[in-house]
Scaffold this active site. Structure first.
Site, mmCIF file in Angstrom:
data_model
loop_
_atom_site.group_PDB
_atom_site.id
_atom_site.type_symbol
_atom_site.label_atom_id
_atom_site.label_comp_id
_atom_site.label_asym_id
_atom_site.label_seq_id
_atom_site.Cartn_x
_atom_site.Cartn_y
_atom_site.Cartn_z
ATOM 1 N N ASP A 216 0.854 -1.184 0.000
ATOM 2 C CA ASP A 216 0.000 0.000 0.000
ATOM 3 C C ASP A 216 0.891 1.235 0.000
ATOM 4 O OD1 ASP A 216 -2.296 1.732 0.324
ATOM 5 O OD2 ASP A 216 -3.350 0.059 1.242
ATOM 6 N N HIS A 290 8.885 4.648 -12.798
ATOM 7 C CA HIS A 290 8.981 3.472 -13.661
ATOM 8 C C HIS A 290 7.821 2.531 -13.337
ATOM 9 C CE1 HIS A 290 12.780 4.561 -15.444
ATOM 10 N NE2 HIS A 290 13.361 4.670 -14.258
#
Length: 459
Positions: A216, A290
């Site tokens: 998370d 990325h």
């Protein structure tokens, strides 16, 4: 990092943090506290066998050293079989050179540190850790206790150790002031939500040189929050750096993010749904992405409807972003602001985001005013009209987005224990950590005969 032994360095570091409102860190350095009084948990009955419960030994050591002293947890494996609360500290420190392992099933947090001033929680050998064995819960879709909560603590630092495999959240900083958190490694199951790494609300906080792998959020700002500097953050398979979720009474301002590296994570996710209050004066700069699903996003229709008028978001700057999202199926820039209180004074400057799987990307703005990307310009800030703008971009941007050698390319396991890795030496490409790792020998780094050690008599 405000201890008296490094006044010039700390002064310069404070100047560097433009969003900080004053000095951060403990008022007295750990070596002075150790020299004044040292409480080694071994002297209070702790055994480094990974089985014997150390909860009472740790409480007793804290009882003797919570004012002016240092509690020392030497190298070795220790089992904590009860949730503990360490409170009312004044000019104190805890040096974690061993590994504290969860030895029970609790429901709140393993360690609560509350109501302290001039406090330091650190690893002297940079090998200390809290091991949660969270996979025992998470593999069965259940949750356990958080690893660490720092509550109502002022003038403090937390640094140099790892938090591994939490059954729930890792660290919660609750109503804290003038703290520095750095050289921290957080690693656990990456496929299960509700495992936030760092949640924080309070005043005048500096977070830097932190690596997170979890399921998370990475470093998340909650309300209220003012004057934060958050830099050199490596979210390495994680939800990313978020603000929210935001409810009623939101009050967040003067937050500066810089040098964020996102591997399969989102650098900005601001989320609310009909709360109220303000979010203003936030900067995100020098960001490498990325593969995040929503690398740059404001979502004011996220989660449960709070039933109020909406959070007013203003004066946000996104500068020098480079990289790619995981897919072009979602907008790489998505600013979805509340129709009742549109966002304004937003700047998007030198943001170059592409997609891994496509020859185009989408920018989408709703009720968002400012300069750059799909934003709409406005002469003032009152009576702003609602609008939706969606742009498809086919011109591939020119940018360089270096990678990190430690980037994970697969989810970390949820059915087996985690080993404790060494502390990273880099958290952003080309950047040296602001503070070097410690390599102390013994409590406070003092010769073994130097500290005044208080022992508990055993009968």
């Amino acid at each position: 990092m405000r201890a008296s032994i490094l006044p010039l360095t700390l002064f310069l570091a404070t100047l560097a943090g433009a969003q900080l409102s004053g000095p951060v860190g403990p008022l007295v350095d750990y070596s002075t506290k150790a020299r004044n009084q040292t409480c080694n948990i071994i002297d209070y009955g702790a055994v480094a066998d990974g089985k014997t419960d150390i909860s009472q030994a740790l409480l007793d050591a804290w009882g003797n050293c919570s004012v002016g002293g240092l509690v020392y947890i030497p190298p070795g494996n220790y089992s904590l079989a009860e949730d503990i609360e360490l409170k009312h500290g004044q000019s104190s420190a805890i040096q974690l050179d061993g590994v504290v392992m969860r030895g029970h099933r609790g429901s709140y947090q393993m360690i609560l540190i509350r109501d302290c001033n001039d406090f330091e929680f650190f690893s002297g050998n940079s090998r200390g850790a809290i091991q949660g064995f969270g996979y025992e819960y998470l593999q069965n879709d259940t949750y356990g206790e958080r690893l660490l909560r720092i509550q109502e603590v002022n003038n403090f630092s937390v640094h140099g150790f790892a938090l591994i495999d939490s059954p729930s959240y890792y660290i919660v900083f609750d109503t804290v002031t003038s703290g520095e958190v750095y050289n921290i490694l957080i690693r656990g199951v990456t496929s299960v939500g509700a495992t936030d790494a760092i949640d924080v609300w309070g005043e005048n906080m500096w977070f830097h040189d932190i690596e997170v792998s979890n399921g998370d959020e990475c470093v998340t700002v909650k309300s209220p929050a003012h004057n934060y500097l958050i830099e050199n953050i490596y979210c390495n398979l994680s939800g990313g750096t978020a603000i929210g979720s935001l409810g009623t009474g939101t009050n967040i301002s003067d937050i500066h993010y810089r040098n964020l590296y996102m591997n399969q994570a989102d650098a900005c996710f601001l989320k609310s749904n009909n709360g109220d209050g303000i979010v203003k004066n936030i900067i995100w700069e020098n960001v490498i992405v990325h593969g995040g699903p929503y690398p740059l996003a404001i979502d004011e229709a996220w989660g449960d409807d709070r039933g109020s008028v909406g959070v007013q978001v203003s004066n946000l700057t996104f500068r020098n972003w480079h990289g790619e999202s995981v897919s072009a199926s979602r907008p790489v820039i998505r600013l979805q602001c509340d129709s009742d209180v549109p966002c304004y004074d937003i700047t998007i400057e030198n943001v170059n985001l592409w997609a891994n799987d496509s020859n185009y990307v989408v920018w989408q703005c709703e009720n968002a005013y400012g300069d750059g990307a799909c934003l709409s310009s406005a002469e003032g800030t009152k009576d702003l009209e609602t609008f939706t703008s969606k742009q498809t971009i086919t011109a591939t941007p020119s940018y360089a987005a270096p990678t990190m050698a430690a980037d994970f390319t697969f989810n970390l396991p949820s059915t087996s224990p985690f080993t404790i890795p060494p502390m990273p030496t880099s958290f952003y490409p080309g950047a040296t950590p602001i503070s070097t790792l410690l390599h102390l020998h013994g409590a406070g780094g003092l010769p073994s005969a130097s500290p005044i050690s208080h022992h508990r008599r055993h009968q």
